[in-house]
Write an enzyme that holds these catalytic residues in place. Structure first.
Site, PDB file in Angstrom:
ATOM      1  N   GLU A  23       5.990   9.095 -37.355  1.00 56.09           N
ATOM      2  CA  GLU A  23       7.089   9.007 -36.395  1.00 56.09           C
ATOM      3  C   GLU A  23       8.294   9.806 -36.908  1.00 56.09           C
ATOM      4  O   GLU A  23       8.381  10.132 -38.095  1.00 56.09           O
ATOM      5  CB  GLU A  23       7.488   7.554 -36.164  1.00 56.09           C
ATOM      6  CG  GLU A  23       8.079   6.885 -37.383  1.00 56.09           C
ATOM      7  CD  GLU A  23       8.871   5.636 -37.028  1.00 56.09           C
ATOM      8  OE1 GLU A  23       9.955   5.792 -36.475  1.00 56.09           O
ATOM      9  OE2 GLU A  23       8.390   4.531 -37.333  1.00 56.09           O
ATOM     10  N   ASP A 136      13.908 -10.761 -25.408  1.00 55.48           N
ATOM     11  CA  ASP A 136      13.929  -9.458 -26.078  1.00 55.48           C
ATOM     12  C   ASP A 136      12.667  -9.288 -26.920  1.00 55.48           C
ATOM     13  O   ASP A 136      12.462  -9.998 -27.905  1.00 55.48           O
ATOM     14  CB  ASP A 136      15.182  -9.362 -26.956  1.00 55.48           C
ATOM     15  CG  ASP A 136      15.449  -7.933 -27.435  1.00 55.48           C
ATOM     16  OD1 ASP A 136      14.615  -7.054 -27.161  1.00 55.48           O
ATOM     17  OD2 ASP A 136      16.497  -7.713 -28.077  1.00 55.48           O
ATOM     18  N   SER A 138      10.013  -6.070 -28.430  1.00 54.01           N
ATOM     19  CA  SER A 138       9.810  -4.634 -28.598  1.00 54.01           C
ATOM     20  C   SER A 138       8.704  -4.115 -27.688  1.00 54.01           C
ATOM     21  O   SER A 138       7.672  -4.762 -27.492  1.00 54.01           O
ATOM     22  CB  SER A 138       9.449  -4.333 -30.054  1.00 54.01           C
ATOM     23  OG  SER A 138       9.050  -2.984 -30.197  1.00 54.01           O
ATOM     24  N   ALA A 139       8.926  -2.907 -27.180  1.00 47.54           N
ATOM     25  CA  ALA A 139       7.902  -2.238 -26.379  1.00 47.54           C
ATOM     26  C   ALA A 139       6.683  -1.857 -27.213  1.00 47.54           C
ATOM     27  O   ALA A 139       5.620  -1.547 -26.657  1.00 47.54           O
ATOM     28  CB  ALA A 139       8.491  -0.988 -25.729  1.00 47.54           C
ATOM     29  N   LYS A 157       9.584  -6.019 -39.012  1.00 54.91           N
ATOM     30  CA  LYS A 157      10.881  -6.169 -39.655  1.00 54.91           C
ATOM     31  C   LYS A 157      11.229  -7.650 -39.798  1.00 54.91           C
ATOM     32  O   LYS A 157      11.094  -8.426 -38.850  1.00 54.91           O
ATOM     33  CB  LYS A 157      11.949  -5.415 -38.856  1.00 54.91           C
ATOM     34  CG  LYS A 157      11.702  -3.916 -38.816  1.00 54.91           C
ATOM     35  CD  LYS A 157      12.727  -3.204 -37.949  1.00 54.91           C
ATOM     36  CE  LYS A 157      12.486  -1.690 -37.959  1.00 54.91           C
ATOM     37  NZ  LYS A 157      11.229  -1.301 -37.309  1.00 54.91           N
TER      38      LYS A 157
END
Length: 302
Positions: A23, A136, A138-139, A157
């Site tokens: 990434e 909330d 993460s995608a 994380k």
């Protein structure tokens, strides 16, 4: 969407030789200049030392690239205005002709499109604390549920709700295995405090699971290989717990919400651990990249 695959990556994929996707968010947004470029070059060289070809992924001038040349890598590291792109942002960036660094979800999607099966990153996104209030998540998780890649990471994380993230991965049908451990790592920490059901001990075992995924068919979900940062290089657990608690209180006190929460907490950890969290982060990434190179070589076969 026109996918620009470098000649080296394309030829290596076509020849069924090992390739590792990397990434670019850590380059553009995760590290200060000029250290970011030095680390980007180091990670690519680490892949090559393991006998694989690196494929750093980013969007430049509206064109998704799988495999960057030295000048393109410098652009991601030094150019102002580089966006942070998840997979949902890709069509918008392409249509607008924008440049951006790819997160886990965008990198996994573009790697799969280019035929790259193995992807190394630091830590996954996941379910955020107080999910019942914020919703909330993460995608990364939804994308991995429908994308056949093998992601070598240091867990998720530790600022996230790790137990809820593991439950969500199970619900989505994403396979998770600890590498050399029966404990799920917590990015900065070798052990998040949560177990995993499966342990893989060698790159060859990882490659066998990948082959079994293909043979069984079904949902084209990912394989998450959770590779813990070595204990000697992890963030001191007591320091981590104390600083994270302070960060969460500061977040609530200052009214930080939504997408701003993660960068706020991570920045707080860097500042209040005198950079020790960043050192643990880099140690985790380096270990993941080395392992991904070995997995890619085992997947490609003799």
């Amino acid at each position: 969407m026109v996918l620009m695959v470098s000649e080296e990556v394309r030829e290596t994929v076509d020849a069924h030789r090992p390739v590792v996707a990397l990434e670019s968010t850590i380059i553009a947004h995760g590290l200060p200049r000029p250290r970011n470029l030095a680390v980007a070059r180091e990670l690519e060289e680490t892949v090559r030392r393991e006998g694989a070809v690196p494929a750093t992924i980013a969007v430049l001038d509206g064109r998704p690239h799988v495999g960057l040349d030295p000048a393109q890598l410098e652009r991601i590291a030094y150019e102002d205005g580089i966006r942070k792109l998840g997979h949902r942002d890709l069509p918008l960036a392409v249509a607008a002709g924008d440049s951006g660094a790819t997160t886990v979800s965008a990198t996994a999607l573009l790697a799969a499109r280019a035929g790259v099966r193995v992807f190394a990153t630091g830590g996954l996104g996941g379910v955020h604390r107080q999910w019942t209030v914020t919703q909330d998540e993460s995608a990364d998780l939804g994308l991995l549920a429908r994308t056949r890649v093998t992601v070598v990471c240091a867990g998720v994380k530790s600022i996230l709700d790790v137990a809820a993230t593991l439950q969500r991965l199970e619900t989505l049908g994403v396979a998770v295995a600890g590498y050399g451990t029966d404990r799920f790592p917590g990015f900065y920490l070798s052990d998040s405090g949560h177990p995993v059901d499966w342990t893989l001990d060698t790159p060859e075992q990882v490659a066998e699971v990948m082959r079994a995924q293909d043979a069984l068919g079904g949902a084209r979900s990912a394989l998450v290989v959770a590779n813990p940062v070595p204990e000697a290089e992890q963030l001191d657990p007591d320091l981590h717990a104390r600083v994270l608690a302070d960060a969460l209180r500061a977040c609530e006190r200052e009214g930080v919400t939504g997408q701003a929460v993660t960068p706020f907490l991570l920045a707080h950890l860097v500042r209040h651990t005198d950079g020790a969290s960043l050192s643990a982060n880099l140690a985790a990434v380096r270990g993941n990249v080395r392992l991904a190179g070995r997995v890619a070589a085992a997947w490609a076969g003799p």
